[in-house]
Design a protein around this motif. Sequence first.
Motif, PDB file in Angstrom:
ATOM      1  N   ALA A 354       5.972  -6.278  12.933  1.00 49.31           N
ATOM      2  CA  ALA A 354       5.771  -5.564  11.592  1.00 49.31           C
ATOM      3  C   ALA A 354       5.993  -4.203  11.427  1.00 49.31           C
ATOM      4  O   ALA A 354       6.352  -3.681  10.527  1.00 49.31           O
ATOM      5  CB  ALA A 354       4.481  -6.045  11.289  1.00 49.31           C
ATOM      6  N   ARG A 355       5.825  -3.274  12.653  1.00 55.67           N
ATOM      7  CA  ARG A 355       5.749  -2.055  12.746  1.00 55.67           C
ATOM      8  C   ARG A 355       6.941  -1.472  12.271  1.00 55.67           C
ATOM      9  O   ARG A 355       7.429  -0.368  11.457  1.00 55.67           O
ATOM     10  CB  ARG A 355       5.218  -1.573  13.911  1.00 55.67           C
ATOM     11  CG  ARG A 355       5.012   0.021  13.798  1.00 55.67           C
ATOM     12  CD  ARG A 355       4.060   0.349  12.687  1.00 55.67           C
ATOM     13  NE  ARG A 355       3.670   1.770  12.280  1.00 55.67           N
ATOM     14  CZ  ARG A 355       4.395   2.409  11.551  1.00 55.67           C
ATOM     15  NH1 ARG A 355       5.457   1.850  10.765  1.00 55.67           N
ATOM     16  NH2 ARG A 355       4.288   3.670  11.288  1.00 55.67           N
ATOM     17  N   ILE A 356       8.318  -1.961  12.846  1.00 55.02           N
ATOM     18  CA  ILE A 356       9.474  -1.498  12.228  1.00 55.02           C
ATOM     19  C   ILE A 356      10.140  -1.710  10.979  1.00 55.02           C
ATOM     20  O   ILE A 356      10.904  -1.214  10.529  1.00 55.02           O
ATOM     21  CB  ILE A 356      10.513  -2.022  13.258  1.00 55.02           C
ATOM     22  CG1 ILE A 356      11.774  -1.294  13.579  1.00 55.02           C
ATOM     23  CG2 ILE A 356      10.888  -3.590  12.933  1.00 55.02           C
ATOM     24  CD1 ILE A 356      12.951  -1.837  14.380  1.00 55.02           C
ATOM     25  N   GLU A 357       9.347  -2.652  10.362  1.00 51.99           N
ATOM     26  CA  GLU A 357      10.069  -2.995   8.891  1.00 51.99           C
ATOM     27  C   GLU A 357       9.702  -1.742   7.796  1.00 51.99           C
ATOM     28  O   GLU A 357      10.337  -1.802   7.107  1.00 51.99           O
ATOM     29  CB  GLU A 357       9.042  -4.254   8.408  1.00 51.99           C
ATOM     30  CG  GLU A 357       9.267  -5.680   9.423  1.00 51.99           C
ATOM     31  CD  GLU A 357      10.650  -6.041   9.695  1.00 51.99           C
ATOM     32  OE1 GLU A 357      11.377  -5.694   8.821  1.00 51.99           O
ATOM     33  OE2 GLU A 357      10.554  -6.873  10.589  1.00 51.99           O
ATOM     34  N   ARG A 358       8.676  -1.130   8.324  1.00 54.93           N
ATOM     35  CA  ARG A 358       8.270   0.233   7.346  1.00 54.93           C
ATOM     36  C   ARG A 358       9.204   0.957   7.607  1.00 54.93           C
ATOM     37  O   ARG A 358       9.211   2.240   6.768  1.00 54.93           O
ATOM     38  CB  ARG A 358       6.946   0.466   7.187  1.00 54.93           C
ATOM     39  CG  ARG A 358       5.909  -0.348   6.763  1.00 54.93           C
ATOM     40  CD  ARG A 358       4.515  -0.279   6.885  1.00 54.93           C
ATOM     41  NE  ARG A 358       3.993  -0.537   8.209  1.00 54.93           N
ATOM     42  CZ  ARG A 358       2.980   0.203   8.717  1.00 54.93           C
ATOM     43  NH1 ARG A 358       2.396   0.972   8.133  1.00 54.93           N
ATOM     44  NH2 ARG A 358       2.563  -0.132   9.996  1.00 54.93           N
ATOM     45  N   ILE A 359      10.129   1.000   8.520  1.00 57.35           N
ATOM     46  CA  ILE A 359      11.106   2.189   9.051  1.00 57.35           C
ATOM     47  C   ILE A 359      12.394   1.908   8.743  1.00 57.35           C
ATOM     48  O   ILE A 359      13.168   2.422   8.143  1.00 57.35           O
ATOM     49  CB  ILE A 359      10.763   2.390  10.464  1.00 57.35           C
ATOM     50  CG1 ILE A 359       9.617   2.829  10.730  1.00 57.35           C
ATOM     51  CG2 ILE A 359      11.845   3.365  11.067  1.00 57.35           C
ATOM     52  CD1 ILE A 359       8.914   3.318  11.981  1.00 57.35           C
ATOM     53  N   TRP A 360      12.975   0.712   9.162  1.00 51.19           N
ATOM     54  CA  TRP A 360      14.584   0.500   9.244  1.00 51.19           C
ATOM     55  C   TRP A 360      14.789   0.075   7.734  1.00 51.19           C
ATOM     56  O   TRP A 360      14.078  -0.391   7.061  1.00 51.19           O
ATOM     57  CB  TRP A 360      15.050  -0.637  10.123  1.00 51.19           C
ATOM     58  CG  TRP A 360      14.344  -2.126  10.127  1.00 51.19           C
ATOM     59  CD1 TRP A 360      13.619  -2.537   9.466  1.00 51.19           C
ATOM     60  CD2 TRP A 360      14.853  -3.014  11.017  1.00 51.19           C
ATOM     61  NE1 TRP A 360      13.421  -3.892   9.705  1.00 51.19           N
ATOM     62  CE2 TRP A 360      14.065  -4.206  10.748  1.00 51.19           C
ATOM     63  CE3 TRP A 360      15.479  -2.965  12.332  1.00 51.19           C
ATOM     64  CZ2 TRP A 360      14.377  -5.423  11.614  1.00 51.19           C
ATOM     65  CZ3 TRP A 360      15.799  -4.092  13.112  1.00 51.19           C
ATOM     66  CH2 TRP A 360      15.177  -5.213  12.685  1.00 51.19           C
ATOM     67  N   ASP A 361      16.129   0.050   7.444  1.00 51.26           N
ATOM     68  CA  ASP A 361      16.822   0.088   6.106  1.00 51.26           C
ATOM     69  C   ASP A 361      15.851   0.577   5.066  1.00 51.26           C
ATOM     70  O   ASP A 361      15.711   0.115   3.983  1.00 51.26           O
ATOM     71  CB  ASP A 361      16.452  -1.595   5.767  1.00 51.26           C
ATOM     72  CG  ASP A 361      17.481  -2.412   6.533  1.00 51.26           C
ATOM     73  OD1 ASP A 361      18.586  -2.331   6.443  1.00 51.26           O
ATOM     74  OD2 ASP A 361      16.942  -3.199   7.245  1.00 51.26           O
TER      75      ASP A 361
END
Length: 381
Positions: A354-361
């Motif tokens: 879940a952590r990366i979802e607030r960063i990539w794209d």
Amino acid sequence: MDFALTDEQRSIVEVTRAFVERELYPHEEEVERTGHVRPELVAQIRAKALAAGLYAANMPESVGGAGLDAVTLALFEKELGKASYALHYTGVVRPSNILMACEGSQREDYLLPAVRGERTDCLAMTEPGAGSDMRGIRTRATRDGGDWVIKGTKHFISHADEADFVILLARSGPDRNDFSTFLVDLDAPGLAVHDGYRNVSHRGYTNSILDFDDVRVPESALLGPEGKGLELSGEWLGSTRLSVAATCLGRAERALALSTAHAATREQFGQKIGKFQGVGFKLADMALELRAAELLTLQVAWLLDQGRATDADIAMAKLKATEMLAMVADEAIQVHGGMGLMDELPLERIWRDARIERIWDGTSEIQRHIISRSLLRPLGG
């Protein structure tokens, strides 16, 4: 307002859910343990996805894709999102829809083989000094006779190590907005693919560093109009941000289902833990946030189908769904106690992923910037 799914949508959800449970879930533990997806497993899943009609679901029927509308595609992505990212993105491939800009021989060389599962693409925009600010890109394409010569470095390039060609965004002129997009085969002389960084999120979903050392490509490698690369990339980013939102819904739904089942069966102090307000209220908040994110995501998909979705609409869906997943994943672990952090359950993976979802794209901060700008601009702010 009718929120009911059509018969076709229900069928696609059921087929996709069954595929995920049968073909993807059994391999999650191996991917987490080894950190990669075996090439033979990728080939196996792709073959089964093609046979099931799940491959290239995001591409129009006119080029051989499933031609799903945005709402149905969001429902499809939600079901895939329940499984390991590495498995569903490398196995049930959705080619970059920026390939719809292909013309002439590009269609036969890149677009159609990607839709048929014969070739796979990777998208190279991010650089060590340019992430959310694409105008900071330094990779340059320079005309040389009838060719273009490309020099620069890209990083965080997803699954480039197993792709056949790269869709590259590079600076192509003196103006700060002068960028172009190119199709470059990964075996092109001068192009080196290096292992990327070890990532806490999405094990097995690799990233690579691409070095372009005077890579020469013909004029036919130019994708779309010269100097219009930012516009072309912007169209792509809208659909991928909505896809991120939809896959987050799937993982949150899986985490909530596991938490609800655990709360209904686990006993402490002589009763099921779900009867304690400290646990029951967590489940209620998780369900509420998930429902809100799902309704927002599907509404934005519906607006996209109507040709009315704005950048702010898409930003809201991406922001809400990614932050909702972080909350649900964290609370799911709290409901399970110590076992939530053990790898016998998928919760610790969902929490890490879940952590990366607030960063990539586009980071959460970028999404808030897009939303606030849409509110202030009409008022001159």
